[in-house]
Write an enzyme that holds these catalytic residues in place. Sequence first.
Site, PDB file in Angstrom:
ATOM      1  N   GLU A 129       0.839  -1.195   0.000  1.00 36.39           N
ATOM      2  CA  GLU A 129       0.000   0.000   0.000  1.00 36.39           C
ATOM      3  C   GLU A 129       0.880   1.254   0.000  1.00 36.39           C
ATOM      4  O   GLU A 129       1.948   1.281   0.620  1.00 36.39           O
ATOM      5  CB  GLU A 129      -0.938  -0.002   1.211  1.00 36.39           C
ATOM      6  CG  GLU A 129      -1.995  -1.085   1.104  1.00 36.39           C
ATOM      7  CD  GLU A 129      -3.020  -1.047   2.216  1.00 36.39           C
ATOM      8  OE1 GLU A 129      -4.196  -1.352   1.948  1.00 36.39           O
ATOM      9  OE2 GLU A 129      -2.649  -0.719   3.369  1.00 36.39           O
TER      10      GLU A 129
ATOM     11  N   CYS B 283       3.637   8.690   0.736  1.00 35.62           N
ATOM     12  CA  CYS B 283       4.152   7.757   1.748  1.00 35.62           C
ATOM     13  C   CYS B 283       4.412   6.427   1.044  1.00 35.62           C
ATOM     14  O   CYS B 283       3.469   5.746   0.625  1.00 35.62           O
ATOM     15  CB  CYS B 283       3.135   7.611   2.877  1.00 35.62           C
ATOM     16  SG  CYS B 283       3.653   6.522   4.206  1.00 35.62           S
TER      17      CYS B 283
ATOM     18  N   CYS C 100       6.771  -6.586   7.060  1.00 39.39           N
ATOM     19  CA  CYS C 100       7.870  -6.016   7.845  1.00 39.39           C
ATOM     20  C   CYS C 100       8.316  -7.029   8.891  1.00 39.39           C
ATOM     21  O   CYS C 100       7.496  -7.766   9.450  1.00 39.39           O
ATOM     22  CB  CYS C 100       7.411  -4.726   8.538  1.00 39.39           C
ATOM     23  SG  CYS C 100       8.723  -3.842   9.408  1.00 39.39           S
TER      24      CYS C 100
ATOM     25  N   CYS D 153       6.529  -4.380  15.220  1.00 39.02           N
ATOM     26  CA  CYS D 153       6.092  -3.317  16.131  1.00 39.02           C
ATOM     27  C   CYS D 153       4.621  -3.534  16.488  1.00 39.02           C
ATOM     28  O   CYS D 153       3.781  -3.703  15.600  1.00 39.02           O
ATOM     29  CB  CYS D 153       6.291  -1.950  15.491  1.00 39.02           C
ATOM     30  SG  CYS D 153       8.024  -1.568  15.137  1.00 39.02           S
TER      31      CYS D 153
ATOM     32  N   CYS E  90       1.658  -1.302  15.002  1.00 39.78           N
ATOM     33  CA  CYS E  90       1.602  -1.138  13.555  1.00 39.78           C
ATOM     34  C   CYS E  90       0.897  -2.320  12.901  1.00 39.78           C
ATOM     35  O   CYS E  90       1.252  -3.480  13.140  1.00 39.78           O
ATOM     36  CB  CYS E  90       3.022  -1.005  13.002  1.00 39.78           C
ATOM     37  SG  CYS E  90       3.097  -0.794  11.209  1.00 39.78           S
TER      38      CYS E  90
ATOM     39  N   CYS F 279      -1.072   6.751   9.691  1.00 38.26           N
ATOM     40  CA  CYS F 279       0.152   6.170  10.228  1.00 38.26           C
ATOM     41  C   CYS F 279      -0.132   4.907  11.026  1.00 38.26           C
ATOM     42  O   CYS F 279      -0.957   4.900  11.943  1.00 38.26           O
ATOM     43  CB  CYS F 279       0.846   7.211  11.113  1.00 38.26           C
ATOM     44  SG  CYS F 279       2.363   6.632  11.869  1.00 38.26           S
TER      45      CYS F 279
END
Length: 346
Positions: A90, A103, A110, A114, A117, A337
């Site tokens: 995305e 962005c 990933c 985290c 996220c 975010c």
Amino acid sequence: MKSSFYQYTLPELQELFALNGLPSSGPGLMFNWHYKKRKTEPCVIDLAKKSIAFVDQNFSFDLPQLDTVHESQDKTVKFLFKFKDDQKVETVLIPFNGKYTICISSQVGCAMKCSFCHTGTQGLKRHLSTEEIIGQFLEAQRWLTKNRPDDDRILNIVFMGQGEPLHNFDAVKKACEIFLTQHGLSLAPHKITISTAGYLPGLQRWKAEMPKVNIAVSLHSVIKEKRDKLIPINQRYPVEDVMKFAEEIPEGRTRFVTYEYLMIKNFNDSDEDAHITGRALQGKNVYISLIPFNPFPGTEYERPEMHEVDHFKSILDTYKIPTLIRKTKGDEILAACGQLHSGKKA
């Protein structure tokens, strides 16, 4: 097998042309044609005939496939791009003052895990190649020019999409070099920001290898136990070491490290958290970006009230640290975010 034109920096393309006895003017013309003029078809204007033949035989100009587009009421746009192996990422266009910040993602998923996220719940599928990173920008720009022709200026690039950019250092570095090339997009270095969760091996390489772009560090807490929960790699790469290397990067009085502080209700938003953060950063050449947490499906965390965010900022202000509150955009389409996720949705 043809190679992607978009994987080459200008010096690499110049070297390739020289090795094949082609006119030295070709690479600059091609960069100007595809990046500055935004052309999709191969360049033939002013290019020597033997260069045209070489390009036709050796280069591909394929870009990521636009899978879906979501637009929010505030004009934020979220793209889902699909690559040749059917992996997806995305990418988000964020409007500001009649212009856009893009962005960009650097990985499919990933590895950092985290906990705040949504991307972290995917795990890491693979790194993106340079051309896949570049392709996100070009296709987003193309969509913008087609659909919002009077409002199509992308002035800033932030590597704050899916993935840890410094975990994919080489491809991200090359993409930045291409974005900065005067024959191409000709962006100024301060118009590009790379965000990191604190991947120390990448930070250790930055000073010697990365172009002079901006850096943003996901801080979120300077308290070890809290940061360990939010950013598990803190256990391997402690925040003190991360801050040391990050703060050596900016050069000149006008360059700063941005520390991103995601505020989570009843976790890291207390007066004590604000004072500890203020004492840790006081007197440093930094500023803080406060980000109210953006919920996503399955999360355990909650977003604080805006008056709580304002109060937290007022405490940081007493330490004379420049602090901004990031305005949330695109959250209703899961484009804010921490909300990006290109895997199968629950």
